[in-house]
Enzyme design. Structure first.
Site, PDB file in Angstrom:
ATOM      1  N   ASP A 126       0.840  -1.193   0.000  1.00 15.97           N
ATOM      2  CA  ASP A 126       0.000   0.000   0.000  1.00 15.97           C
ATOM      3  C   ASP A 126       0.877   1.246   0.000  1.00 15.97           C
ATOM      4  O   ASP A 126       1.659   1.473   0.931  1.00 15.97           O
ATOM      5  CB  ASP A 126      -0.902   0.001   1.246  1.00 15.97           C
ATOM      6  CG  ASP A 126      -1.805   1.216   1.302  1.00 15.97           C
ATOM      7  OD1 ASP A 126      -2.976   1.087   0.903  1.00 15.97           O
ATOM      8  OD2 ASP A 126      -1.349   2.295   1.737  1.00 15.97           O
ATOM      9  N   TYR A 132       3.057   9.858  -0.427  1.00 16.24           N
ATOM     10  CA  TYR A 132       4.191   9.277   0.276  1.00 16.24           C
ATOM     11  C   TYR A 132       5.517   9.485  -0.462  1.00 16.24           C
ATOM     12  O   TYR A 132       6.575   9.300   0.135  1.00 16.24           O
ATOM     13  CB  TYR A 132       3.987   7.773   0.488  1.00 16.24           C
ATOM     14  CG  TYR A 132       2.711   7.385   1.190  1.00 16.24           C
ATOM     15  CD1 TYR A 132       1.916   8.317   1.863  1.00 16.24           C
ATOM     16  CD2 TYR A 132       2.290   6.058   1.182  1.00 16.24           C
ATOM     17  CE1 TYR A 132       0.749   7.940   2.482  1.00 16.24           C
ATOM     18  CE2 TYR A 132       1.123   5.672   1.807  1.00 16.24           C
ATOM     19  CZ  TYR A 132       0.338   6.617   2.449  1.00 16.24           C
ATOM     20  OH  TYR A 132      -0.824   6.231   3.063  1.00 16.24           O
ATOM     21  N   LYS A 141      -3.022   5.989  -4.215  1.00 11.38           N
ATOM     22  CA  LYS A 141      -4.103   6.899  -3.877  1.00 11.38           C
ATOM     23  C   LYS A 141      -3.942   8.242  -4.577  1.00 11.38           C
ATOM     24  O   LYS A 141      -2.821   8.681  -4.856  1.00 11.38           O
ATOM     25  CB  LYS A 141      -4.130   7.142  -2.354  1.00 11.38           C
ATOM     26  CG  LYS A 141      -4.073   5.861  -1.524  1.00 11.38           C
ATOM     27  CD  LYS A 141      -4.011   6.139  -0.035  1.00 11.38           C
ATOM     28  CE  LYS A 141      -3.709   4.874   0.752  1.00 11.38           C
ATOM     29  NZ  LYS A 141      -2.283   4.480   0.673  1.00 11.38           N
ATOM     30  N   HIS A 201      -7.679   9.600  -1.454  1.00  8.21           N
ATOM     31  CA  HIS A 201      -6.962   9.568  -0.185  1.00  8.21           C
ATOM     32  C   HIS A 201      -7.774  10.186   0.962  1.00  8.21           C
ATOM     33  O   HIS A 201      -7.760   9.657   2.083  1.00  8.21           O
ATOM     34  CB  HIS A 201      -5.622  10.294  -0.339  1.00  8.21           C
ATOM     35  CG  HIS A 201      -4.570   9.820   0.597  1.00  8.21           C
ATOM     36  ND1 HIS A 201      -3.228   9.840   0.298  1.00  8.21           N
ATOM     37  CD2 HIS A 201      -4.648   9.315   1.848  1.00  8.21           C
ATOM     38  CE1 HIS A 201      -2.534   9.358   1.308  1.00  8.21           C
ATOM     39  NE2 HIS A 201      -3.375   9.041   2.267  1.00  8.21           N
TER      40      HIS A 201
END
Length: 276
Positions: free
Chosen positions: A45, A50, A75, A108
């Site tokens: 994930d 990120y 996401k 998200h």
């Protein structure tokens, strides 16, 4: 280690325990994901936010594991919400991941003040209809946000990834998911930064079972029926977090853990968080 899979509402199977990479620097992500894949994880994930999709993609490319044995989630971030921006976000994520097909794409956050999540969802529906994504879902959505999607769009989300741990078990939201055929996925499952891992209730259960506090909490998630994505960059903990399928909690254990609920979040409030 074989991880059980759960069926989403479109029949696609998702491994119940996966590997999260939130806050893992891209320079460390490749090695961490390689360790996870070697340990037996098959569900990874990540997210545009990120900034480590490239590291995830590099680990997958070099793993030698057949693509159809892996499950990859990313996401769409708040700044890329809206129909056209969400499509562009997906394309950029796929380039960084080096993939042709994505297993799961999530919005998200609802970011309600932006008022773009319905148009964003329509973009995800298009990608799903085109067969570029095997399943679509959301993250951090509350019942009112989900209900708006039900009312204004065509596809029911396959999953809602939410903050969920013993301090915040999200019982009402999980019940809403179950009513509508949506799987619950837990982020921050160990409530890192909180008191759960050092709670004497958890410690006592772990001592009796010969398991760590983290393993006890992850087992609690598994028995609730959650999909769960613990995160670590420490190889021993990566392996330990996967080793939760050879024991069970008693009803008394589960009740004691349920009793830790405070309602406290360690992340933002989905009803107000709209940062771009």
């Amino acid at each position: 280690m074989t991880v059980p899979a759960l069926a989403m509402n479109n029949g696609v199977q998702i491994p119940q325990l996966g590997f999260g990479v939130f806050l893992v620097p891209d320079t460390e992500t490749k090695a961490a994901v390689q360790t996870a894949l070697e340990a037996g994880y098959r569900h990874i994930d990540t997210a545009k936010l990120y900034q480590n999709e490239a590291g995830v993609g590099a680990a997958i490319a070099e793993s030698g594991i057949p693509r159809d044995e892996l499950f990859v989630t990313t996401k769409v971030w708040n700044s890329e919400q809206g129909f056209d921006p969400a499509i562009a976000s997906f394309e950029a994520s796929m380039d960084r991941l080096g993939l042709d097909l994505l297993d799961l794409l999530l919005i998200h956050w609802p970011a309600p003040d932006l008022n773009r999540y319905v148009d964003t969802w329509r973009a995800l529906e298009k990608l799903y209809a085109e067969g570029r994504v095997r399943a679509i879902g959301v993250s951090n959505f509350q019942p009112a946000h989900l209900q708006r999607l039900f009312d204004e769009t065509s596809v029911v989300p396959a999953i809602n990834q939410i903050e969920l741990h013993p301090l915040l078990p999200q019982s009402e939201l999980r019940a809403f998911h179950a009513e509508h055929g949506i799987l619950t996925e837990a982020w921050a499952p160990l409530a890192q930064g909180g008191s759960v891992l050092t709670d004497p209730v958890i410690a006592q259960i772990g001592e009796r079972l010969g398991k760590s506090p983290a393993q006890v909490i992850l087992r609690w998630h598994i028995e609730l029926g959650n999909v769960v994505i613990p995160k670590s960059v420490t190889p021993s903990r990566i392996r330990e977090n996967l080793d939760v399928f050879d024991f069970e909690l008693t009803a008394e254990d589960r009740s004691a853990i349920d009793g830790l609920e405070t309602g406290d979040r360690i992340g933002p409030d989905p009803d107000t968080f709209s940062r771009v």
